[in-house]
Structures are given as C-alpha cells and as structure tokens.
Design a protein around this motif. Structure first.
Motif, mmCIF file in Angstrom:
data_model
loop_
_atom_site.group_PDB
_atom_site.id
_atom_site.type_symbol
_atom_site.label_atom_id
_atom_site.label_comp_id
_atom_site.label_asym_id
_atom_site.label_seq_id
_atom_site.Cartn_x
_atom_site.Cartn_y
_atom_site.Cartn_z
ATOM 1 N N ASN A 1 -30.289 13.269 -30.388
ATOM 2 C CA ASN A 1 -31.576 12.705 -30.559
ATOM 3 C C ASN A 1 -32.030 12.372 -31.946
ATOM 4 N N LEU A 2 -32.580 11.248 -32.054
ATOM 5 C CA LEU A 2 -33.006 10.560 -33.348
ATOM 6 C C LEU A 2 -34.473 10.937 -33.827
ATOM 7 N N SER A 3 -34.715 10.727 -34.918
ATOM 8 C CA SER A 3 -36.382 10.884 -35.196
ATOM 9 C C SER A 3 -37.233 9.938 -34.637
ATOM 10 N N SER A 4 -36.782 8.759 -34.303
ATOM 11 C CA SER A 4 -37.443 7.851 -33.734
ATOM 12 C C SER A 4 -36.498 6.927 -32.755
ATOM 13 N N GLU A 5 -37.305 6.292 -32.013
ATOM 14 C CA GLU A 5 -36.336 5.136 -30.965
ATOM 15 C C GLU A 5 -35.972 4.118 -31.585
ATOM 16 N N VAL A 6 -34.666 3.585 -31.217
ATOM 17 C CA VAL A 6 -33.980 2.686 -31.904
ATOM 18 C C VAL A 6 -33.158 1.864 -30.797
ATOM 19 N N ASP A 7 -32.887 0.543 -31.203
ATOM 20 C CA ASP A 7 -32.212 -0.261 -30.140
ATOM 21 C C ASP A 7 -30.966 -0.968 -30.796
ATOM 22 N N VAL A 8 -30.229 -0.018 -30.936
ATOM 23 C CA VAL A 8 -28.706 -0.327 -31.507
ATOM 24 C C VAL A 8 -28.007 -1.405 -30.783
ATOM 25 N N ASP A 9 -27.855 -1.356 -29.428
ATOM 26 C CA ASP A 9 -27.010 -2.314 -28.505
ATOM 27 C C ASP A 9 -27.555 -3.775 -28.398
ATOM 28 N N GLY A 10 -28.883 -3.885 -28.650
ATOM 29 C CA GLY A 10 -29.280 -4.990 -28.687
ATOM 30 C C GLY A 10 -29.815 -5.552 -27.374
ATOM 31 N N ASP A 11 -29.966 -4.507 -26.270
ATOM 32 C CA ASP A 11 -30.300 -4.856 -24.790
ATOM 33 C C ASP A 11 -31.891 -4.882 -24.758
ATOM 34 N N GLY A 12 -32.751 -4.554 -25.553
ATOM 35 C CA GLY A 12 -34.056 -4.664 -25.660
ATOM 36 C C GLY A 12 -34.869 -3.433 -24.952
ATOM 37 N N GLN A 13 -33.628 -2.307 -24.937
ATOM 38 C CA GLN A 13 -34.201 -0.914 -24.449
ATOM 39 C C GLN A 13 -33.979 0.022 -25.625
#
Length: 158
Positions: free
Chosen positions: A46-58
């Motif tokens: 779990n990260l301290s905020s949301e990220v979209d590492v894989d570039g899928d828009g989610q």
C-alpha cells in the motif's frame, strides 16, 4: 492457630483463582506463536497515495495491482527462526504526477523472531527493522514513508 490457617488458605486460593482468570482474558485479545508459524505471502504493497504505474488509466494505492515485479514471502518456523524474501524496488517520479517502479532484485533475510502476543519483532536483519502486527488473517508491516512511498506491506497466511 487452626482457625487462622483456614481463612488464610481460602483467601490465597481465591486470589490465585482470580489471577488465573485475568490471565485468560489477556490471551483473548492477542495471538499465539502457533498462529504465526507457516508461510505468509505478500498480497498488498500500500502506497501513501494512488499511482498509475502501468499506464492503463486506473490508479491504485496497491502497488501490486500496478507492477508485476513486486512479490514477497515470510516463513515463520516453529523453532522461532524465519526466512524473508521480497522484491527490492524504488518508486521514481517522472513528471505530471506520474511514477515508475524500478525492480532491482530481491531482499533476503534470516534470523530469529519473537512475539509478545500483539506484535512480532525480528533479529538478524536490518531489512526487518520494525514490528509486524497480526490483524485477523493479515500480517501488517507499517512503514509510513512519504510519497511516493510505502505505507504498509500486507501478508496473508497460505
């Protein structure tokens, strides 16, 4: 003298019974070492905020939903030794609130573990330098790193 011995003996037995029942209550809120023994697999980072590492828009706060190279396990042996294996990674900022993950190998550790019934501590490793907490069927390692950083690792028993 006999009249004094009997009341003292009864008071002693009563105190002993009360202290045993209090010990039983404490055990209900914690966990036993036997509950930890086995293999625990990393299911969330779990990260301290949301990220979209894989570039899928989610976007997600669980890095394992965004990056395939992240994995780990923790084995508790009955003889109070452990084996730890987990992906080594860094979260890097690109631009415009975008990030990428650089997986650089595996962290390995072995040593001894101990538990006080609510937390688990490890000896023999600088990697596992904080306590783990058992909550239900999950073993939680709180990190609380700043963004982009890991707030917790969650393992589930297999």
């Amino acid at each position: 003298m006999e009249k004094i011995k009997l009341p003292i003996l009864l008071i002693f037995i009563l105190v002993l019974m009360m202290s045993c029942s209090e010990d039983g209550d404490d055990g209900q809120s914690g966990f036993s070492n036997a509950e930890l023994v086995g293999t625990w697999v990393l299911v969330e980072v779990n990260l301290s905020s949301e990220v979209d590492v894989d570039g899928d828009g989610q976007s997600s706060t669980n890095l394992m939903e965004e990056e395939d190279c992240v994995s780990g396990s923790l084995v508790f042996n009955a003889d109070t030794t452990y084996q730890f294996e987990q992906s080594s990674f860094t979260i890097n900022s690109i631009t415009n609130n975008r990030y990428y993950v650089d997986c650089t190998g595996t962290n390995l550790a072995t040593g001894a573990w101990a538990s006080d019934g609510s937390n688990v501590a490890f000896q023999g490793s600088s990697i596992l330098n904080s306590n783990f907490e058992l909550m239900g069927d999950q073993l939680i390692w709180n990190k609380d790193e700043e963004l982009p950083g890991v707030s917790s690792y969650i393992y589930e028993k297999q």
